[in-house]
Design a protein around this motif. Structure first.
Motif, PDB file in Angstrom:
ATOM      1  N   ALA A  33      -0.899   5.417  -0.551  1.00 45.17           N
ATOM      2  CA  ALA A  33       0.522   5.174  -0.308  1.00 45.17           C
ATOM      3  C   ALA A  33       1.132   4.348  -1.441  1.00 45.17           C
ATOM      4  O   ALA A  33       2.236   4.640  -1.920  1.00 45.17           O
ATOM      5  CB  ALA A  33       0.708   4.468   1.031  1.00 45.17           C
ATOM      6  N   ALA A  34       0.410   3.327  -1.890  1.00 48.16           N
ATOM      7  CA  ALA A  34       0.897   2.484  -2.984  1.00 48.16           C
ATOM      8  C   ALA A  34       0.991   3.284  -4.277  1.00 48.16           C
ATOM      9  O   ALA A  34       1.947   3.121  -5.046  1.00 48.16           O
ATOM     10  CB  ALA A  34      -0.031   1.283  -3.166  1.00 48.16           C
ATOM     11  N   ALA A  35       0.004   4.169  -4.518  1.00 53.28           N
ATOM     12  CA  ALA A  35       0.021   5.002  -5.717  1.00 53.28           C
ATOM     13  C   ALA A  35       1.196   5.968  -5.721  1.00 53.28           C
ATOM     14  O   ALA A  35       1.695   6.351  -6.789  1.00 53.28           O
ATOM     15  CB  ALA A  35      -1.297   5.776  -5.819  1.00 53.28           C
ATOM     16  N   MET A  36       1.651   6.365  -4.541  1.00 49.95           N
ATOM     17  CA  MET A  36       2.791   7.272  -4.414  1.00 49.95           C
ATOM     18  C   MET A  36       4.124   6.544  -4.435  1.00 49.95           C
ATOM     19  O   MET A  36       5.180   7.161  -4.291  1.00 49.95           O
ATOM     20  CB  MET A  36       2.669   8.090  -3.126  1.00 49.95           C
ATOM     21  CG  MET A  36       1.477   9.027  -3.099  1.00 49.95           C
ATOM     22  SD  MET A  36       1.319   9.910  -1.517  1.00 49.95           S
ATOM     23  CE  MET A  36       2.841  10.873  -1.507  1.00 49.95           C
ATOM     24  N   GLY A  37       4.087   5.224  -4.604  1.00 50.09           N
ATOM     25  CA  GLY A  37       5.313   4.442  -4.696  1.00 50.09           C
ATOM     26  C   GLY A  37       5.873   3.980  -3.369  1.00 50.09           C
ATOM     27  O   GLY A  37       7.005   3.494  -3.298  1.00 50.09           O
TER      28      GLY A  37
END
Length: 293
Positions: A173-177
């Motif tokens: 989720a963090a990698a997807m912004g």
């Protein structure tokens, strides 16, 4: 008519709690509801000392504030390396103890009905009504808990993808912004608001039970989060109906019978769930052995 209102209040509490409980189940944070229900005590006492009234509105505000503080402290300790269950235990026992000290120091000479404030009683909810424009609009609990249920549904529907990713894979989720921390606190805020709004009217036992048991039952019945949410609502409503009529027959606690009914439904799912049920797995193993014999 009172029967209808009591069942409706119980069903709304079960629905509002179970929607959020599904995310607690997949995040392995089921004790957070119990933590909030205990740690809000100092907020209730402080609200009473500041306002000098036992009206439910300031007490709800004080309790909600402490609920959010509970969530913040638990997250702070977890991010500092404390294990999740330990962080929950430390925060809610410390805040609950603080509340008890405040009660013993400042409310001994005052008629402060702590049992009602903390634990409520669903049987009394039909008589605590709300008046709108001079017209009686039904029990206050229906409006308050119903509003929480609608708010939960709207936010879960609008941000279902985000809540789902944050719950199952925060790193992705963090990698997807996706702002992981924001959605974490949003979910915890909804849980705090729903918990506090509900147990003022129906009791903490019913709230904590419905926050966990219907969602855990639905987890055994479905492998998809969306279906799990709707299944948990169905289980919660069914538990409320069965529990109420069981309580009238047994002349027992309504909240206790509702939670007991939910526990029985969980037991049935645990035994007979098509995918995860104990009996179903035993039958599959027997068939597998017979086919290889």
């Amino acid at each position: 008519m009172n029967d209808f209102w009591i069942i409706l209040v119980g069903a709304l509490v079960a629905s509002a709690c179970s929607v959020l409980g599904c995310f607690l189940i997949v995040r392995k944070m089921t004790l957070i509801g119990d933590a909030i229900s205990h740690s809000v005590l100092p907020g209730i006492v402080l609200a009473f000392l500041i306002t000098g009234t036992r009206d439910s509105v300031p007490m709800l505000i004080g309790a909600a504030a402490l609920g959010l503080l509970t969530v913040f402290l638990i997250q702070l300790f977890q991010s500092s390396g404390v294990q999740s269950d330990a962080a929950i235990g430390i925060v809610f026992t410390s805040l609950f103890a603080t509340g008890i000290v405040l009660v013993s120091l400042f409310t001994q000479q005052i008629d402060f009905d702590l049992e009602h404030v903390l634990y409520g009683e669903i049987a009394y909810s039909p008589w605590n009504t709300m008046t709108i424009a001079g017209i009686e609009a039904g029990p206050k609990a229906v409006w308050i808990v119903g509003s929480c249920f609608i708010l939960n549904l709207i936010l879960i529907f609008l941000f279902f993808k985000q809540f789902k990713l944050v719950s199952f894979d925060p790193s992705l989720a963090a990698a997807m912004g996706i702002p992981v921390l924001f959605f974490h606190y949003l979910l915890m805020s909804l849980i705090s608001l729903t918990t506090v709004a509900s147990f003022d009217s129906v009791g903490s036992i019913l709230v904590v039970g419905m926050l966990i048991i219907p969602a855990a039952t639905a987890y055994l019945l479905s492998d998809r989060l969306s279906r799990m949410i709707w299944a948990s609502i169905g289980v919660g409503v069914l538990s409320s109906v069965i529990g109420y009529f069981s309580a009238t027959i047994l002349d027992a606690s309504i909240s206790g019978c509702m939670v007991g009914s939910a526990a029985i439904l969980f037991g049935l799912a645990f035994l007979f769930s098509p995918s995860h049920g104990l009996v179903s797995r035993l039958l599959k193993r027997r068939k597998s052995k017979e086919s290889h014999a």
